[in-house]
Design a protein around this motif. Sequence first.
Motif, PDB file in Angstrom:
ATOM      1  N   MET A   1      41.460  51.452  37.130  1.00 37.57           N
ATOM      2  CA  MET A   1      41.563  50.016  37.378  1.00 37.57           C
ATOM      3  C   MET A   1      40.234  49.360  37.039  1.00 37.57           C
ATOM      4  O   MET A   1      39.172  49.840  37.435  1.00 37.57           O
ATOM      5  N   SER A   2      40.283  48.250  36.328  1.00 37.47           N
ATOM      6  CA  SER A   2      39.051  47.561  35.973  1.00 37.47           C
ATOM      7  C   SER A   2      38.533  46.766  37.150  1.00 37.47           C
ATOM      8  O   SER A   2      39.258  46.489  38.105  1.00 37.47           O
ATOM      9  N   PRO A   3      37.250  46.369  37.132  1.00 35.44           N
ATOM     10  CA  PRO A   3      36.665  45.684  38.271  1.00 35.44           C
ATOM     11  C   PRO A   3      37.356  44.368  38.562  1.00 35.44           C
ATOM     12  O   PRO A   3      37.845  43.691  37.658  1.00 35.44           O
ATOM     13  N   SER A   4      37.402  44.000  39.833  1.00 30.89           N
ATOM     14  CA  SER A   4      37.958  42.715  40.211  1.00 30.89           C
ATOM     15  C   SER A   4      37.034  41.609  39.743  1.00 30.89           C
ATOM     16  O   SER A   4      35.824  41.801  39.634  1.00 30.89           O
ATOM     17  N   PRO A   5      37.585  40.424  39.466  1.00 32.73           N
ATOM     18  CA  PRO A   5      36.745  39.317  39.033  1.00 32.73           C
ATOM     19  C   PRO A   5      35.805  38.871  40.129  1.00 32.73           C
ATOM     20  O   PRO A   5      36.031  39.107  41.316  1.00 32.73           O
ATOM     21  N   SER A   6      34.725  38.228  39.743  1.00 33.94           N
ATOM     22  CA  SER A   6      33.770  37.711  40.718  1.00 33.94           C
ATOM     23  C   SER A   6      34.437  36.656  41.572  1.00 33.94           C
ATOM     24  O   SER A   6      35.289  35.893  41.098  1.00 33.94           O
ATOM     25  N   PRO A   7      34.095  36.574  42.835  1.00 36.86           N
ATOM     26  CA  PRO A   7      34.733  35.601  43.696  1.00 36.86           C
ATOM     27  C   PRO A   7      34.400  34.176  43.290  1.00 36.86           C
ATOM     28  O   PRO A   7      33.349  33.899  42.729  1.00 36.86           O
ATOM     29  N   ALA A   8      35.327  33.270  43.548  1.00 41.41           N
ATOM     30  CA  ALA A   8      35.072  31.863  43.299  1.00 41.41           C
ATOM     31  C   ALA A   8      34.053  31.354  44.315  1.00 41.41           C
ATOM     32  O   ALA A   8      33.712  32.021  45.286  1.00 41.41           O
ATOM     33  N   ALA A   9      33.557  30.136  44.096  1.00 37.65           N
ATOM     34  CA  ALA A   9      32.531  29.574  44.970  1.00 37.65           C
ATOM     35  C   ALA A   9      33.041  29.452  46.406  1.00 37.65           C
ATOM     36  O   ALA A   9      32.279  29.597  47.343  1.00 37.65           O
ATOM     37  N   ALA A  10      34.300  29.158  46.571  1.00 36.26           N
ATOM     38  CA  ALA A  10      34.883  29.045  47.908  1.00 36.26           C
ATOM     39  C   ALA A  10      36.285  29.635  47.857  1.00 36.26           C
ATOM     40  O   ALA A  10      36.917  29.654  46.805  1.00 36.26           O
ATOM     41  N   PRO A  11      36.788  30.153  48.972  1.00 33.02           N
ATOM     42  CA  PRO A  11      38.138  30.715  48.969  1.00 33.02           C
ATOM     43  C   PRO A  11      39.162  29.684  48.502  1.00 33.02           C
ATOM     44  O   PRO A  11      39.110  28.510  48.891  1.00 33.02           O
ATOM     45  N   ARG A  12      40.087  30.117  47.683  1.00 31.92           N
ATOM     46  CA  ARG A  12      41.138  29.238  47.183  1.00 31.92           C
ATOM     47  C   ARG A  12      42.447  29.515  47.906  1.00 31.92           C
ATOM     48  O   ARG A  12      42.662  30.588  48.455  1.00 31.92           O
ATOM     49  N   ARG A  13      43.319  28.537  47.854  1.00 32.26           N
ATOM     50  CA  ARG A  13      44.664  28.669  48.397  1.00 32.26           C
ATOM     51  C   ARG A  13      45.589  28.871  47.203  1.00 32.26           C
ATOM     52  O   ARG A  13      45.688  28.004  46.327  1.00 32.26           O
ATOM     53  N   VAL A  14      46.281  30.018  47.187  1.00 31.25           N
ATOM     54  CA  VAL A  14      47.013  30.456  45.996  1.00 31.25           C
ATOM     55  C   VAL A  14      48.450  30.812  46.353  1.00 31.25           C
ATOM     56  O   VAL A  14      48.703  31.484  47.358  1.00 31.25           O
ATOM     57  N   LEU A  15      49.397  30.374  45.527  1.00 30.49           N
ATOM     58  CA  LEU A  15      50.790  30.796  45.652  1.00 30.49           C
ATOM     59  C   LEU A  15      51.179  31.510  44.363  1.00 30.49           C
ATOM     60  O   LEU A  15      50.973  30.975  43.272  1.00 30.49           O
ATOM     61  N   VAL A  16      51.733  32.714  44.486  1.00 31.15           N
ATOM     62  CA  VAL A  16      52.158  33.509  43.335  1.00 31.15           C
ATOM     63  C   VAL A  16      53.650  33.776  43.442  1.00 31.15           C
ATOM     64  O   VAL A  16      54.108  34.354  44.433  1.00 31.15           O
ATOM     65  N   THR A  17      54.425  33.374  42.441  1.00 29.15           N
ATOM     66  CA  THR A  17      55.848  33.716  42.429  1.00 29.15           C
ATOM     67  C   THR A  17      56.040  35.061  41.732  1.00 29.15           C
ATOM     68  O   THR A  17      55.222  35.476  40.921  1.00 29.15           O
ATOM     69  N   GLY A  18      57.121  35.735  42.083  1.00 32.88           N
ATOM     70  CA  GLY A  18      57.347  37.071  41.530  1.00 32.88           C
ATOM     71  C   GLY A  18      56.226  38.014  41.879  1.00 32.88           C
ATOM     72  O   GLY A  18      55.841  38.879  41.099  1.00 32.88           O
ATOM     73  N   GLY A  19      55.708  37.879  43.094  1.00 29.39           N
ATOM     74  CA  GLY A  19      54.493  38.587  43.481  1.00 29.39           C
ATOM     75  C   GLY A  19      54.706  39.932  44.146  1.00 29.39           C
ATOM     76  O   GLY A  19      53.733  40.537  44.603  1.00 29.39           O
ATOM     77  N   ALA A  20      55.945  40.422  44.199  1.00 34.04           N
ATOM     78  CA  ALA A  20      56.202  41.692  44.885  1.00 34.04           C
ATOM     79  C   ALA A  20      55.970  42.892  43.988  1.00 34.04           C
ATOM     80  O   ALA A  20      55.893  44.028  44.479  1.00 34.04           O
ATOM     81  N   SER A  21      55.869  42.687  42.679  1.00 28.78           N
ATOM     82  CA  SER A  21      55.694  43.816  41.761  1.00 28.78           C
ATOM     83  C   SER A  21      55.075  43.320  40.461  1.00 28.78           C
ATOM     84  O   SER A  21      54.931  42.106  40.245  1.00 28.78           O
ATOM     85  N   GLY A  22      54.724  44.279  39.597  1.00 24.94           N
ATOM     86  CA  GLY A  22      54.259  43.947  38.255  1.00 24.94           C
ATOM     87  C   GLY A  22      53.023  43.069  38.228  1.00 24.94           C
ATOM     88  O   GLY A  22      52.118  43.185  39.070  1.00 24.94           O
ATOM     89  N   LEU A  23      52.982  42.156  37.265  1.00 30.55           N
ATOM     90  CA  LEU A  23      51.824  41.282  37.097  1.00 30.55           C
ATOM     91  C   LEU A  23      51.623  40.397  38.311  1.00 30.55           C
ATOM     92  O   LEU A  23      50.477  40.144  38.720  1.00 30.55           O
ATOM     93  N   GLY A  24      52.706  39.914  38.917  1.00 35.36           N
ATOM     94  CA  GLY A  24      52.559  39.062  40.098  1.00 35.36           C
ATOM     95  C   GLY A  24      51.844  39.763  41.231  1.00 35.36           C
ATOM     96  O   GLY A  24      50.961  39.188  41.880  1.00 35.36           O
ATOM     97  N   ALA A  25      52.202  41.022  41.479  1.00 33.18           N
ATOM     98  CA  ALA A  25      51.538  41.787  42.539  1.00 33.18           C
ATOM     99  C   ALA A  25      50.075  42.022  42.198  1.00 33.18           C
ATOM    100  O   ALA A  25      49.200  41.955  43.074  1.00 33.18           O
ATOM    101  N   ALA A  26      49.789  42.303  40.917  1.00 23.27           N
ATOM    102  CA  ALA A  26      48.406  42.534  40.509  1.00 23.27           C
ATOM    103  C   ALA A  26      47.576  41.263  40.664  1.00 23.27           C
ATOM    104  O   ALA A  26      46.416  41.308  41.096  1.00 23.27           O
ATOM    105  N   LEU A  27      48.140  40.120  40.326  1.00 24.39           N
ATOM    106  CA  LEU A  27      47.418  38.849  40.490  1.00 24.39           C
ATOM    107  C   LEU A  27      47.183  38.549  41.967  1.00 24.39           C
ATOM    108  O   LEU A  27      46.077  38.142  42.357  1.00 24.39           O
ATOM    109  N   ALA A  28      48.211  38.740  42.788  1.00 19.27           N
ATOM    110  CA  ALA A  28      48.051  38.493  44.218  1.00 19.27           C
ATOM    111  C   ALA A  28      46.955  39.379  44.799  1.00 19.27           C
ATOM    112  O   ALA A  28      46.139  38.934  45.626  1.00 19.27           O
ATOM    113  N   ALA A  29      46.904  40.631  44.352  1.00 14.54           N
ATOM    114  CA  ALA A  29      45.884  41.560  44.849  1.00 14.54           C
ATOM    115  C   ALA A  29      44.488  41.110  44.445  1.00 14.54           C
ATOM    116  O   ALA A  29      43.540  41.219  45.234  1.00 14.54           O
TER     117      ALA A  29
END
Length: 273
Positions: free
Chosen positions: A1-29
């Motif tokens: 697994m490649s390194p996670s991206p650097s954190p944003a300046a402040a925590p963001r509020r994010v909604l991910v659809t199709g987030g239980a598997s595949g790319l959606g799960a990876a983005l949510a993680a």
Amino acid sequence: MSPSPSPAAAPRRVLVTGGASGLGAALAARYAARGDRVLVTDLAPSADVPAGATYQRLDITAEADWAAALDRVRTDLGGLDVLVNNAGIAAGGRIDRLGADHWRRVLDINVLGAVTGCRTFAPMLKQQGSGHLVNIASAAGLVHPPAMTSYDAGKAAVVALSESLRWELGPWGVDVSVVCPTFFRTNLAASLGDDDPLMNTVATRLIEKSKLGADEIADRVVRAVDAKRFLVLPDRNAQIAYWTKRLARPLYERQMRGMGARIHRAEQDEARA
């Protein structure tokens, strides 16, 4: 697994659809790992989500489910910084093998699902004067191989939707990104129907032999969204296909004609079998 991206300046509020598997799960993680507040949505009544994230069932074709998600965001998050319209299905097939029901299903999920998400949250983002819409399309929305008409048309519509919203919502401080990967290793092939088994076999093979997985694509997408890039081509094959069509049109057309010829031969072999 490649390194996670650097954190944003402040925590963001994010909604991910199709987030239980595949790319959606990876983005949510990725977002949850850096401390963002993530609402993961999918069709299942419940699902495992990353630490710090929450889950809500969301059928992207149902207006009532989107309204419920909006209420949840208002109540739990107090607003939204990033909406990732990721949920979708794979599709393919020769035009004479695809019926009206196939087209309705593909466009309802892959196009109207994203449209409804954008429609639902645009008023909130405009009122905030900030936010980011991220629509997961495909390289098939930019280059259009044969025997993928429904998928090509749907993803091209998502690209057009995203560009239009970029100019429409920009004055309110709302950013838009459209993500156009080629095939990568994920469970997307499981959503293929049985309209054209020959083309489904080809698509499944392309997905399974890819060197990239959802984790690598997610890392690149999150970094691109942080940088507020509009068109995100997260893999080399997508970049090559896009620029070949734009700058080397004769080569692009030769490649597409070659694909069409191979499908023609395969269909003749199929008829003789």
